[in-house]
Design a protein around this motif. Structure first.
Motif, mmCIF file in Angstrom:
data_model
loop_
_atom_site.group_PDB
_atom_site.id
_atom_site.type_symbol
_atom_site.label_atom_id
_atom_site.label_comp_id
_atom_site.label_asym_id
_atom_site.label_seq_id
_atom_site.Cartn_x
_atom_site.Cartn_y
_atom_site.Cartn_z
ATOM 1 N N ALA A 152 22.852 36.910 34.047
ATOM 2 C CA ALA A 152 23.888 36.958 33.022
ATOM 3 C C ALA A 152 25.096 37.741 33.525
ATOM 4 C CB ALA A 152 23.330 37.585 31.741
ATOM 5 N N VAL A 153 24.817 38.862 34.224
ATOM 6 C CA VAL A 153 25.917 39.674 34.749
ATOM 7 C C VAL A 153 26.721 38.869 35.779
ATOM 8 C CG1 VAL A 153 26.452 41.700 36.163
ATOM 9 C CG2 VAL A 153 24.858 41.893 34.260
ATOM 10 N N MET A 154 26.017 38.080 36.627
ATOM 11 C CA MET A 154 26.735 37.294 37.631
ATOM 12 C C MET A 154 27.647 36.268 36.974
ATOM 13 S SD MET A 154 23.610 36.922 40.311
ATOM 14 C CE MET A 154 24.216 36.377 41.878
ATOM 15 N N TYR A 155 27.112 35.541 35.981
ATOM 16 C CA TYR A 155 27.960 34.586 35.259
ATOM 17 C C TYR A 155 29.115 35.300 34.579
ATOM 18 C CZ TYR A 155 25.059 30.383 35.641
ATOM 19 O OH TYR A 155 24.395 29.283 36.097
ATOM 20 N N PHE A 156 28.786 36.455 33.978
ATOM 21 C CA PHE A 156 29.805 37.200 33.252
ATOM 22 C C PHE A 156 30.967 37.578 34.178
ATOM 23 C CE2 PHE A 156 31.693 41.174 31.817
ATOM 24 C CZ PHE A 156 32.097 40.806 30.544
ATOM 25 N N LEU A 157 30.629 38.071 35.373
ATOM 26 C CA LEU A 157 31.695 38.520 36.279
ATOM 27 C C LEU A 157 32.615 37.354 36.651
ATOM 28 C CD1 LEU A 157 29.824 41.043 38.575
ATOM 29 C CD2 LEU A 157 31.448 41.501 36.710
ATOM 30 N N ILE A 158 32.028 36.184 36.938
ATOM 31 C CA ILE A 158 32.854 35.024 37.283
ATOM 32 C C ILE A 158 33.762 34.666 36.110
ATOM 33 C CG2 ILE A 158 32.843 32.571 37.899
ATOM 34 C CD1 ILE A 158 29.995 33.024 38.968
ATOM 35 N N ASN A 159 33.140 34.511 34.932
ATOM 36 C CA ASN A 159 33.883 33.998 33.784
ATOM 37 C C ASN A 159 34.845 35.014 33.208
ATOM 38 O OD1 ASN A 159 32.830 31.421 33.784
ATOM 39 N ND2 ASN A 159 31.013 32.074 32.672
ATOM 40 N N TYR A 160 34.447 36.302 33.259
ATOM 41 C CA TYR A 160 35.328 37.305 32.686
ATOM 42 C C TYR A 160 36.608 37.417 33.503
ATOM 43 C CZ TYR A 160 36.998 41.560 30.538
ATOM 44 O OH TYR A 160 37.774 42.467 29.875
ATOM 45 N N SER A 161 36.475 37.310 34.837
ATOM 46 C CA SER A 161 37.707 37.389 35.628
ATOM 47 C C SER A 161 38.600 36.185 35.329
ATOM 48 C CB SER A 161 37.387 37.485 37.118
ATOM 49 O OG SER A 161 36.334 36.638 37.453
ATOM 50 N N LEU A 162 37.984 35.014 35.096
ATOM 51 C CA LEU A 162 38.788 33.846 34.725
ATOM 52 C C LEU A 162 39.459 34.042 33.372
ATOM 53 C CD1 LEU A 162 36.415 30.949 35.804
ATOM 54 C CD2 LEU A 162 38.714 31.342 36.671
ATOM 55 N N SER A 163 38.672 34.499 32.364
ATOM 56 C CA SER A 163 39.272 34.570 31.034
ATOM 57 C C SER A 163 40.281 35.706 30.926
ATOM 58 C CB SER A 163 38.217 34.645 29.930
ATOM 59 O OG SER A 163 37.223 35.557 30.244
ATOM 60 N N SER A 164 40.116 36.769 31.734
ATOM 61 C CA SER A 164 41.177 37.787 31.658
ATOM 62 C C SER A 164 42.438 37.286 32.352
ATOM 63 C CB SER A 164 40.722 39.142 32.205
ATOM 64 O OG SER A 164 39.946 38.998 33.344
ATOM 65 N N ALA A 165 42.279 36.413 33.362
ATOM 66 C CA ALA A 165 43.462 35.776 33.948
ATOM 67 C C ALA A 165 44.177 34.941 32.900
ATOM 68 C CB ALA A 165 43.059 34.900 35.123
ATOM 69 N N SER A 166 43.380 34.230 32.067
ATOM 70 C CA SER A 166 43.969 33.417 31.009
ATOM 71 C C SER A 166 44.757 34.275 30.024
ATOM 72 C CB SER A 166 42.856 32.643 30.297
ATOM 73 O OG SER A 166 43.179 32.386 28.974
ATOM 74 N N ARG A 167 44.178 35.437 29.660
ATOM 75 C CA ARG A 167 44.884 36.315 28.726
ATOM 76 C C ARG A 167 46.174 36.859 29.321
ATOM 77 N NH1 ARG A 167 40.035 37.822 26.671
ATOM 78 N NH2 ARG A 167 39.721 39.273 28.375
ATOM 79 N N ARG A 168 46.131 37.195 30.629
ATOM 80 C CA ARG A 168 47.349 37.708 31.272
ATOM 81 C C ARG A 168 48.448 36.647 31.258
ATOM 82 N NH1 ARG A 168 44.183 40.333 34.933
ATOM 83 N NH2 ARG A 168 44.427 38.737 36.527
ATOM 84 N N LEU A 169 48.039 35.381 31.545
ATOM 85 C CA LEU A 169 49.025 34.302 31.533
ATOM 86 C C LEU A 169 49.627 34.129 30.151
ATOM 87 C CD1 LEU A 169 47.436 31.450 33.653
ATOM 88 C CD2 LEU A 169 49.567 32.642 34.084
#
Lengths: 220, 215
Positions: free
Chosen positions: B189-206
């Motif tokens: 779960a942590v591995m998936y979280f790290l991948i997806n969280y970095s993507l979704s925080s990129a989305s929020r920054r955009l």
């Protein structure tokens, strides 16, 4: 060699699909109710308090939204009982998973809904002398529910489709019924060409009914 | 805990499959979704309706059902894909249906005056699309598209159900040997979280970066 369609086996065992569909709907319904309870309490806590509570709620939402539901299903069904020293059946475990999953969506929905209640309404409530709790129950919550109704119906249909994952822990819902027929008869095209439209039609019927409800309670 | 650490090289292999499948699906669904999305936004009725039906159909059934359908049914109609190819097709078809709507929404959110002004100065359709609509629409497209990418990575966990050893199945296999489910599920779960969280925080920054755009 050409493949001859034969739906006979599907119709004799249609109960697996029909009752499976009923269970799918029940799973989605129970989960959205519990999810709404989780979501509403956390959204209120988030709106009312700062600091630690906010960060804890945001952490819960982010964690659930960024981990595959399949992994959460496994984690709750196989993982949690192994450390907790207790057991529950597959259906209970799936309802818990889907409720916690729905809760994360609901927090966001209700938080946005609470923020969208017009300031003037709350001030008007204050002006006629309502206390904080009274404003919450008679002004903010009813307005919020009317605002978030479209998001709720989308979330419900989405959860209904997510119930297909219950098949991996052998909860006898629609996808499980379809897989049962699939492995017992190899009538592959037939069974999935019946199961897929069952999801499709049920989903759109639900959406249609919920949209009528939305129009009935629309803010505009 | 020790087992969890010892299993890391094996999980790494699964993680690579998850990332490869996701990357392939992200690429294919982006291409298909943008082409069909432009078709649905500008096309005449005979282009619009087939895409509309395709999109509404695929968004109306669970991804798992689509994966099983394509995985089991394609060989019967004479198409022999490997299991990886067939789930890539299923996932791409599913994600493309969502991206069509994102593209349509992004294009239709641009004020029609922009299109008319471009017409007035004599730009052809492709020019209007490339120089006028696309640069504005892409800002509305990017945040929801990244959400679709997160959904792709999450959806790719379902490929484990047709026997592809991605991160999820790798975890299951390690648990099958060691009988210690909890640490491994949490690790996964942590591995998936790290991948997806970095993507979704990129989305929020955009999203924050493009927030200045108002009608």
């Amino acid at each position: 060699m050409s493949y001859h369609l034969n739906y006979g086996y599907i119709w004799t065992h249609f109960g697996k699909l029909g009752w499976g569909l009923v269970l799918s709907l029940e799973l989605a319904f129970v989960s959205i109710l519990i999810g709404m309870a989780i979501g509403l309490s956390l959204a209120l806590a988030y709106t009312a308090r700062g600091g630690l509570v906010r960060r804890a709620v945001a952490g819960y939402v982010e964690f659930i939204r960024n981990v595959p539901l399949l992994l959460l299903v496994y984690l709750v069904f196989y993982g949690v009982p192994s450390v907790g020293g207790f057991a529950y059946d597959a259906t209970e475990s799936f309802v818990i998973t889907l409720s916690v999953y729905a809760g994360a969506t609901m927090v966001e929905v209700f938080r946005a809904g609470l923020a969208a209640v017009p300031r003037g309404l709350i001030d008007a409530g204050k002006a006629i002398g309502l206390t904080g709790w009274q404003r919450l129950i008679w002004v903010r919550l009813p307005t919020m529910f009317r605002i978030v109704l479209p998001s709720l119906s989308n979330a419900f249909v989405s959860l209904f489709k997510d119930t297909s994952l219950a098949s991996v822990i052998a909860v006898p819902e629609l996808t499980y019924g379809a897989q049962w027929i699939n492995t017992n008869s190899f009538r592959v095209i037939e069974v999935w060409s019946v199961a897929a439209p069952m999801y499709l039609v049920t989903g759109y019927v639900l959406l249609f009914l919920l949209q009528r409800l939305e129009r009935r309670f629309s803010v505009h | 805990m020790l087992y969890a650490i010892q299993s890391l090289p094996f999980l790494w292999g699964g993680l690579l499959i998850t990332l490869e499948v996701s990357a392939l699906v992200v690429f294919l669904s982006l291409v298909a979704g943008v082409v069909l999305g432009i078709g649905i936004a500008y096309g005449p009725r005979w282009i619009y309706w087939p895409i509309r039906i395709y999109s509404d159909f695929l968004r109306g059934i669970p991804l798992l059902v689509l994966i099983f359908f394509i995985y089991y049914a394609l060989p019967l109609v004479g198409v022999n894909f490997t299991n990886v190819m067939s789930v890539v097709v299923a996932l791409s078809a599913f994600e493309a249906a969502h991206i069509i709507e994102v593209v349509r929404g992004a294009i239709q959110s641009i004020h029609h005056g922009q299109n008319e002004a471009a017409k007035a100065i004599g730009l052809r359709f492709t020019q209007r699309l490339l120089y006028v609509i696309a640069p504005q629409a892409i800002r509305r497209f990017l945040p929801p598209w990244i959400n679709a990418v997160v959904d792709t990575v999450k959806g790719s966990a379902l490929v484990s159900l047709v026997g592809i050893v991605d991160l999820t199945l790798a975890i299951q296999q390690v648990i099958g040997r060691t009988y210690i489910p909890m640490p491994l599920y949490v690790l996964g779960a942590v591995m998936y979280f790290l991948i997806n969280y970095s993507l979704s925080s990129a989305s929020r920054r955009l999203e924050a970066r493009f927030a200045y755009i108002r009608e």
